[in-house]
Design a protein around this motif. Structure first.
Motif, PDB file in Angstrom:
ATOM      1  N   PHE A 237      23.114  59.730 -10.157  1.00 18.27           N
ATOM      2  CA  PHE A 237      22.106  60.570 -11.220  1.00 18.27           C
ATOM      3  C   PHE A 237      22.106  60.205 -12.470  1.00 18.27           C
ATOM      4  CE2 PHE A 237      24.437  64.330  -8.727  1.00 18.27           C
ATOM      5  CZ  PHE A 237      23.257  64.526  -7.775  1.00 18.27           C
ATOM      6  N   ARG A 238      23.022  59.389 -13.077  1.00 16.74           N
ATOM      7  CA  ARG A 238      22.718  59.000 -14.305  1.00 16.74           C
ATOM      8  C   ARG A 238      21.790  57.923 -14.264  1.00 16.74           C
ATOM      9  NH1 ARG A 238      24.269  54.476 -16.868  1.00 16.74           N
ATOM     10  NH2 ARG A 238      24.666  54.715 -19.292  1.00 16.74           N
ATOM     11  N   ALA A 239      22.023  56.998 -13.355  1.00 25.76           N
ATOM     12  CA  ALA A 239      20.943  55.827 -13.119  1.00 25.76           C
ATOM     13  C   ALA A 239      19.484  56.353 -12.718  1.00 25.76           C
ATOM     14  CB  ALA A 239      21.184  54.975 -11.608  1.00 25.76           C
ATOM     15  N   SER A 240      19.429  57.404 -12.332  1.00 23.67           N
ATOM     16  CA  SER A 240      18.072  58.097 -12.021  1.00 23.67           C
ATOM     17  C   SER A 240      17.506  58.565 -13.513  1.00 23.67           C
ATOM     18  CB  SER A 240      17.979  59.044 -10.905  1.00 23.67           C
ATOM     19  OG  SER A 240      18.517  58.934  -9.760  1.00 23.67           O
ATOM     20  N   ARG A 241      18.400  59.175 -14.023  1.00 23.14           N
ATOM     21  CA  ARG A 241      17.897  59.809 -15.286  1.00 23.14           C
ATOM     22  C   ARG A 241      17.517  58.718 -16.531  1.00 23.14           C
ATOM     23  NH1 ARG A 241      22.290  63.228 -14.712  1.00 23.14           N
ATOM     24  NH2 ARG A 241      23.719  61.926 -16.180  1.00 23.14           N
ATOM     25  N   VAL A 242      18.161  57.428 -16.405  1.00 20.55           N
ATOM     26  CA  VAL A 242      17.786  56.501 -17.455  1.00 20.55           C
ATOM     27  C   VAL A 242      17.044  55.583 -16.772  1.00 20.55           C
ATOM     28  CG1 VAL A 242      20.120  56.948 -18.612  1.00 20.55           C
ATOM     29  CG2 VAL A 242      19.983  55.092 -16.988  1.00 20.55           C
ATOM     30  N   ASP A 243      16.605  55.403 -15.564  1.00 18.66           N
ATOM     31  CA  ASP A 243      15.498  54.743 -14.878  1.00 18.66           C
ATOM     32  C   ASP A 243      16.217  53.420 -14.598  1.00 18.66           C
ATOM     33  OD1 ASP A 243      13.371  54.642 -13.446  1.00 18.66           O
ATOM     34  OD2 ASP A 243      12.146  53.780 -15.315  1.00 18.66           O
ATOM     35  N   ASP A 244      17.441  53.146 -14.482  1.00 22.26           N
ATOM     36  CA  ASP A 244      18.348  52.074 -13.979  1.00 22.26           C
ATOM     37  C   ASP A 244      18.119  51.488 -12.570  1.00 22.26           C
ATOM     38  OD1 ASP A 244      20.133  49.826 -13.807  1.00 22.26           O
ATOM     39  OD2 ASP A 244      21.828  50.660 -14.948  1.00 22.26           O
ATOM     40  N   VAL A 245      16.935  50.917 -12.376  1.00 23.28           N
ATOM     41  CA  VAL A 245      16.819  50.680 -10.979  1.00 23.28           C
ATOM     42  C   VAL A 245      17.612  49.694 -10.271  1.00 23.28           C
ATOM     43  CG1 VAL A 245      14.948  49.548  -9.362  1.00 23.28           C
ATOM     44  CG2 VAL A 245      14.164  51.058 -11.523  1.00 23.28           C
ATOM     45  N   HIS A 246      18.216  48.768 -10.935  1.00 22.13           N
ATOM     46  CA  HIS A 246      19.314  47.848 -10.462  1.00 22.13           C
ATOM     47  C   HIS A 246      20.429  48.523 -10.001  1.00 22.13           C
ATOM     48  CE1 HIS A 246      16.802  44.249 -11.459  1.00 22.13           C
ATOM     49  NE2 HIS A 246      16.747  44.653 -12.730  1.00 22.13           N
ATOM     50  N   ALA A 247      20.870  49.602 -10.808  1.00 14.45           N
ATOM     51  CA  ALA A 247      22.196  50.242 -10.525  1.00 14.45           C
ATOM     52  C   ALA A 247      21.891  51.286  -9.402  1.00 14.45           C
ATOM     53  CB  ALA A 247      22.615  51.195 -11.716  1.00 14.45           C
ATOM     54  N   LEU A 248      20.729  51.817  -9.331  1.00 14.01           N
ATOM     55  CA  LEU A 248      20.266  52.643  -8.319  1.00 14.01           C
ATOM     56  C   LEU A 248      20.334  51.996  -7.003  1.00 14.01           C
ATOM     57  CD1 LEU A 248      17.176  54.726  -9.224  1.00 14.01           C
ATOM     58  CD2 LEU A 248      19.172  55.554  -8.542  1.00 14.01           C
ATOM     59  N   LYS A 249      19.612  50.673  -6.677  1.00 17.47           N
ATOM     60  CA  LYS A 249      19.440  49.895  -5.571  1.00 17.47           C
ATOM     61  C   LYS A 249      21.053  49.550  -5.224  1.00 17.47           C
ATOM     62  CE  LYS A 249      15.017  47.867  -6.326  1.00 17.47           C
ATOM     63  NZ  LYS A 249      14.068  46.888  -6.407  1.00 17.47           N
ATOM     64  N   ARG A 250      21.790  49.410  -6.104  1.00 15.64           N
ATOM     65  CA  ARG A 250      23.276  48.720  -5.931  1.00 15.64           C
ATOM     66  C   ARG A 250      24.201  49.994  -5.202  1.00 15.64           C
ATOM     67  NH1 ARG A 250      27.552  49.669  -8.506  1.00 15.64           N
ATOM     68  NH2 ARG A 250      26.693  50.332 -10.659  1.00 15.64           N
ATOM     69  N   LEU A 251      23.873  51.114  -5.922  1.00 13.78           N
ATOM     70  CA  LEU A 251      24.570  52.388  -5.508  1.00 13.78           C
ATOM     71  C   LEU A 251      24.278  52.651  -4.010  1.00 13.78           C
ATOM     72  CD1 LEU A 251      24.732  54.320  -8.789  1.00 13.78           C
ATOM     73  CD2 LEU A 251      26.493  53.618  -7.267  1.00 13.78           C
ATOM     74  N   LEU A 252      22.890  52.727  -4.030  1.00 13.79           N
ATOM     75  CA  LEU A 252      22.413  53.375  -2.456  1.00 13.79           C
ATOM     76  C   LEU A 252      22.817  52.212  -1.197  1.00 13.79           C
ATOM     77  CD1 LEU A 252      18.762  54.244  -3.671  1.00 13.79           C
ATOM     78  CD2 LEU A 252      20.701  56.051  -2.712  1.00 13.79           C
ATOM     79  N   GLY A 253      22.928  50.963  -1.801  1.00 19.85           N
ATOM     80  CA  GLY A 253      23.398  49.884  -0.908  1.00 19.85           C
ATOM     81  C   GLY A 253      24.659  49.879  -0.653  1.00 19.85           C
TER      82      GLY A 253
END
Length: 466
Positions: A352-368
């Motif tokens: 949720f935090r990565a989505s709110r701040v638009d941290d795309v790299h963190a999003l991809k890592r978490l989803l991976g």
């Protein structure tokens, strides 16, 4: 001539009662029409058994009664032997018709053709004490011991038979349970707490006993028996399925025990993921709380049951629920040093935090790493709701590419498109519609937020559609 006397039975049954003198009588009949017969009776274990008339005389065609007695036996269990003890009957013709005790002793002390070995009577112990001893000391009875058990029931009343069925179940022997029911034991017996036999069958772990009781008409009172709780504690899905099918009308799947726990709580305490999954499949509420306000997720997290936590995170919405002590599941995991589990519980928060701040790299890592893209927060918002509301168009694209549901509604019925429109993020709204977003008419958003140019939005949607 085959024999001189005839016994009235093939075995001597002794009703064994703890701390009491035990005895049994039998009768011998002289088969000779004109000749008196001398009789000698001996036992294979004279230190335990005595006979009131070890030597006797029976006139022609007459009968005599004998008593076999247990000698000063003070144990609480019967003196069973393998092979069983026996009474040996020897006879001799007595032409004179009379003899003293010493004369008879001398007569039988000299082997020869004048002494007949007429019969051997097996000594068997019967009664509820014997049956209980065989049940509680042998999980599996040999063929001979099973015969002893069956014989032991011959002197049992129906209430005594019924009193034996619970220990038979607890020791997991389906054969003895079947014999008891056939002999007259009541399968609907309830103990002093009002429990039926079904919980004891579950605890025995023997499916054959459980099925036997149900087939014999045993019924449950689920408010007392809590059969799903019992089966969930053992992770016996086969039991849970059978019980659900057999007692569907009597079962309240969300019934609680004295601690306010449902079957899913019990399964979570033990970390039984299969039992948790089955409980959810039959309608047990994964969001239920016990008397302390704790959910199944609290228990799973507190005990470090990773698989249970992961499943409960997917099927419940209680990650942020605090129990009466103010603890969330995450707090309990941290408190009990289940740090890896704590990261699992925080996965959604990080997403949720990565989505709110638009941290795309963190999003991809978490989803991976396995973060569930459609996990919801305490308001029913997914990461896509947050990205849409914040106008994070890059995050929206990443989330949708990883399977985010564009039409998932939150607790208030809002989709990510609603969130984008309400926050005035035109490009995000267009992107969501382009990915097949909500079918809600654009006019329905009119007045929600004055800053959104609906005419421009409709123009862009038309271009996308064409």
């Amino acid at each position: 001539m085959d024999r001189l006397v005839k016994p009235d039975r093939n075995e001597v049954q002794v009703l064994f009662i703890k701390s009491q003198k035990c005895s049994s009588t039998f009768k011998l009949t002289n088969l000779m029409h004109t000749m008196t017969v001398a009789v000698s009776l001996t036992t294979t274990n004279p230190s335990i058994f005595s006979i009131n008339k070890p030597f006797s005389i029976i006139p022609p065609l007459s009968s005599s009664n004998y008593t076999l007695q247990l000698i000063d036996y003070h144990h609480h269990h019967p003196p069973l032997s393998d092979p069983p003890d026996a009474v040996t009957i020897r006879t001799a013709m007595l032409p004179t018709g009379k003899a003293h005790h010493d004369d008879l002793r001398r007569l039988f002390s000299k082997p020869g053709p004048h002494v007949f070995r007429d019969a051997v009577l097996t000594i068997s112990f019967v009664g509820p004490t014997v049956a209980e001893f065989l049940i509680t000391t042998h999980h599996t009875l040999t063929h001979e011991r099973f015969k002893l058990f069956t014989n032991s029931l011959s002197q049992c009343t129906k209430p005594q038979l019924t009193s034996l069925i619970k220990p038979a179940i607890e020791h997991g022997n389906a054969e003895t349970v079947a014999v008891l029911i056939k002999a007259g034991a009541n399968p609907n017996f309830r103990d002093s707490a009002g429990k039926s036999l079904i919980p004891y069958a579950i605890q025995s772990g023997n499916f054959d006993i459980l099925k036997l009781l149900v087939d014999s008409g045993t019924r449950i009172d689920n408010s007392v028996d809590l059969v799903l709780h019992e089966a969930a504690a053992m992770n016996r899905i086969d039991f849970m399925e059978f019980l659900f099918d057999s007692f569907r009308d009597e079962l309240d799947v969300n019934s609680v025990n004295q601690n306010g726990e449902t079957p899913i709580h019990v399964a979570a305490i033990h970390g039984h993921v299969e039992a948790i999954e089955f409980s959810v499949s039959i309608g047990v509420n994964p969001n239920a709380v016990d008397i302390n306000g704790s959910t199944a997720l609290h228990f799973a997290a507190s005990n470090g049951n990773l698989n249970a936590v992961e499943f409960l995170l997917e099927c419940s919405n209680v990650k942020y629920v605090r129990n009466r002590f103010g603890k969330t599941a995450f707090a309990l995991a941290e408190e009990n040093k289940h740090f890896q589990l704590g990261e699992t519980l925080r996965f959604g928060d990080l997403l949720f935090r990565a989505s709110r701040v638009d941290d795309v790299h963190a999003l991809k890592r978490l989803l991976g790493e396995g973060a569930w893209v459609n996990r919801t927060d305490q308001n029913g918002w997914t990461a896509l709701h947050w990205a849409a509301f914040k106008g994070r168009i890059k995050s929206v694209k990443v989330l949708i590419d990883h399977g985010a549901c564009v039409d998932l509604v939150d607790d208030a019925g809002y989709t990510p498109l609603h969130c984008a429109v309400e926050a005035g993020h035109l490009q995000v709204a267009i992107l969501l519609i382009g990915y097949g977003g909500s079918q809600v008419s654009l006019k329905s958003f009119q007045g929600v937020v004055a800053t959104l140019d609906l005419e421009s939005l409709e123009k862009h949607v038309t271009l996308i559609s064409s």
